[in-house]
Design a protein around this motif. Sequence first.
Motif, short mmCIF file in Angstrom:
data_model
loop_
_atom_site.label_atom_id
_atom_site.label_comp_id
_atom_site.label_asym_id
_atom_site.label_seq_id
_atom_site.Cartn_x
_atom_site.Cartn_y
_atom_site.Cartn_z
N PRO A 120 34.72 -45.63 -7.12
CA PRO A 120 34.23 -45.74 -5.73
C PRO A 120 32.71 -45.63 -5.63
CG PRO A 120 36.19 -44.36 -5.83
CD PRO A 120 35.77 -44.60 -7.25
N ALA A 121 32.10 -44.73 -6.39
CA ALA A 121 30.64 -44.60 -6.36
C ALA A 121 29.99 -45.86 -6.92
CB ALA A 121 30.21 -43.37 -7.16
N TRP A 122 30.60 -46.45 -7.93
CA TRP A 122 30.08 -47.69 -8.52
C TRP A 122 30.12 -48.81 -7.48
CZ3 TRP A 122 32.65 -50.27 -13.42
CH2 TRP A 122 31.75 -51.18 -13.98
N ARG A 123 31.24 -48.92 -6.76
CA ARG A 123 31.34 -49.95 -5.72
C ARG A 123 30.28 -49.74 -4.64
NH1 ARG A 123 33.61 -48.89 -1.39
NH2 ARG A 123 35.14 -47.46 -2.32
N ARG A 124 30.04 -48.51 -4.24
CA ARG A 124 29.03 -48.24 -3.21
C ARG A 124 27.63 -48.64 -3.68
NH1 ARG A 124 32.55 -43.76 -2.30
NH2 ARG A 124 31.34 -42.41 -3.70
N LEU A 125 27.33 -48.39 -4.95
CA LEU A 125 26.04 -48.82 -5.48
C LEU A 125 25.92 -50.34 -5.43
CD1 LEU A 125 23.35 -48.65 -6.98
CD2 LEU A 125 24.64 -48.40 -9.11
N LEU A 126 26.96 -51.04 -5.88
CA LEU A 126 26.90 -52.51 -5.88
C LEU A 126 26.82 -53.06 -4.46
CD1 LEU A 126 29.46 -53.24 -8.73
CD2 LEU A 126 26.97 -53.42 -8.83
N ALA A 127 27.44 -52.37 -3.51
CA ALA A 127 27.33 -52.80 -2.11
C ALA A 127 25.90 -52.64 -1.61
CB ALA A 127 28.30 -52.00 -1.25
N PRO A 157 33.48 -47.70 -22.67
CA PRO A 157 32.48 -47.14 -21.76
C PRO A 157 31.95 -45.77 -22.18
CG PRO A 157 34.67 -47.16 -20.76
CD PRO A 157 34.76 -47.96 -22.01
N ARG A 158 32.68 -45.07 -23.01
CA ARG A 158 32.17 -43.77 -23.48
C ARG A 158 30.92 -43.94 -24.33
NH1 ARG A 158 37.54 -41.81 -26.37
NH2 ARG A 158 37.31 -44.00 -27.04
N ARG A 159 30.77 -45.11 -24.95
CA ARG A 159 29.60 -45.38 -25.78
C ARG A 159 28.73 -46.51 -25.22
NH1 ARG A 159 33.66 -45.13 -29.91
NH2 ARG A 159 33.66 -47.40 -29.97
N ASP A 160 29.36 -47.46 -24.52
CA ASP A 160 28.68 -48.70 -24.15
C ASP A 160 28.17 -48.72 -22.71
OD1 ASP A 160 29.36 -49.56 -26.68
OD2 ASP A 160 31.19 -50.57 -26.02
N ALA A 161 28.33 -47.64 -21.97
CA ALA A 161 27.89 -47.61 -20.57
C ALA A 161 27.18 -46.30 -20.28
CB ALA A 161 29.07 -47.79 -19.63
N LEU A 162 26.27 -46.35 -19.33
CA LEU A 162 25.50 -45.17 -18.92
C LEU A 162 25.30 -45.21 -17.42
CD1 LEU A 162 23.97 -42.66 -20.06
CD2 LEU A 162 21.90 -44.09 -20.01
N PHE A 163 25.70 -44.14 -16.73
CA PHE A 163 25.58 -44.05 -15.28
C PHE A 163 24.66 -42.88 -14.92
CE2 PHE A 163 29.48 -46.32 -13.31
CZ PHE A 163 29.42 -47.33 -14.27
N GLY A 164 23.82 -43.10 -13.90
CA GLY A 164 22.91 -42.08 -13.43
C GLY A 164 23.24 -41.64 -12.01
N LEU A 192 23.14 -43.94 -8.68
CA LEU A 192 21.87 -44.57 -8.37
C LEU A 192 21.50 -45.68 -9.35
CD1 LEU A 192 19.79 -41.41 -7.41
CD2 LEU A 192 21.12 -42.90 -5.91
N ALA A 193 22.12 -45.67 -10.53
CA ALA A 193 21.80 -46.70 -11.52
C ALA A 193 22.88 -46.70 -12.58
CB ALA A 193 20.44 -46.43 -12.17
#
Length: 335
Positions: A26-33, A61-68, A76-77
């Motif tokens: 949900p937080a990811w969708r809100r950022l993309l929105a 995603p444990r190695r290939d993704a990074l969320f801030g 936020l990123a």
Amino acid sequence: MRAEGLPEPPADPVLRWRAPTRDDVPAWRRLLAAVDAGEGHGEVPDDDELADEFDDAWTDPRRDALFGFDDKGSLLAFGWVQCTPGAVEVHRVRLWGEVHPDWRGRGLGRFLLAWLQARGQQVATHLPPHLPAVLEVAAEDFLHDRIRLFERSSFAPVRWFNTLQRDLRTAAPAHVAIPSGISIRLWTRDDDEATRLVHNEAFADHWGTTAAEPEPWRHSYTGAGSFRPDLSLLAYDGARLAGYCLGSAYPQDAALKGYSEGWIDRLGTSPAFRRRGVGTALLGAALRAIADAGLDVASLMVDTGNASGALALYQRLGFTPVERSVVFHKPLVDR
């Protein structure tokens, strides 16, 4: 979580960086929105589409993704590295990321691109060594700041893609003749493997092609939540599959765009049936299916360097360009 050999994020008392989980969708969708609101695409993935990213067998995603995140849990990123198996000429390690519009200009984009490149280099070391590898990024051609960032990081433009649309509200699709001996019918689940094989034949000589293996094929196309069997058609010559057209729809985008839309995701003809009007007949049938489904606009994306004449075909059937994007590559020489 920090992995060895990857750059450290810029010091910031607010941001906390970690690998994502499904709970972050949900937080990811809100950022993309928020990103979409600033750039005006009218396209925001829904939660199911984003959750599907965690099911890729070829990315972790444990190695290939990074969320801030900030201290209130707002995303936020983010950055994500993806590499689909089945490369034919070159391994394409795709780098994807976004920064919230309110947080741009603070170096987050530069950090994410550096992190993605470093992680992409690590991913490439595990790819079969008989093919070269590149890092790949993309941007719409009006995102000048993003393009400058790519170019400063030694990415070079290699391909341009147009998004085309055909407004079905202003004129009904024209009748397109079906070639002699060809029958067109809706796709069914029983046709899935034959469709995948014809897709691989049809696109074997196209730029950037990847031979679709069964699991990635289903994940990206016929098993995706956006896939629409009622907009997907097959052309048969007797019992032999001559061509296919796969359709999809994203109903959540209608409120943002002001119209409903059916996408023609993939249109391909077996090499043995080219120049017989099979592709034209499939496209005409797809336009009618999209109109019959009550959708306002038909959309598709085309490689402007495609030598098959696809762009001319789309234009003959009333498609016009509405957006242009650029793909950039950076060769990986040490892996």
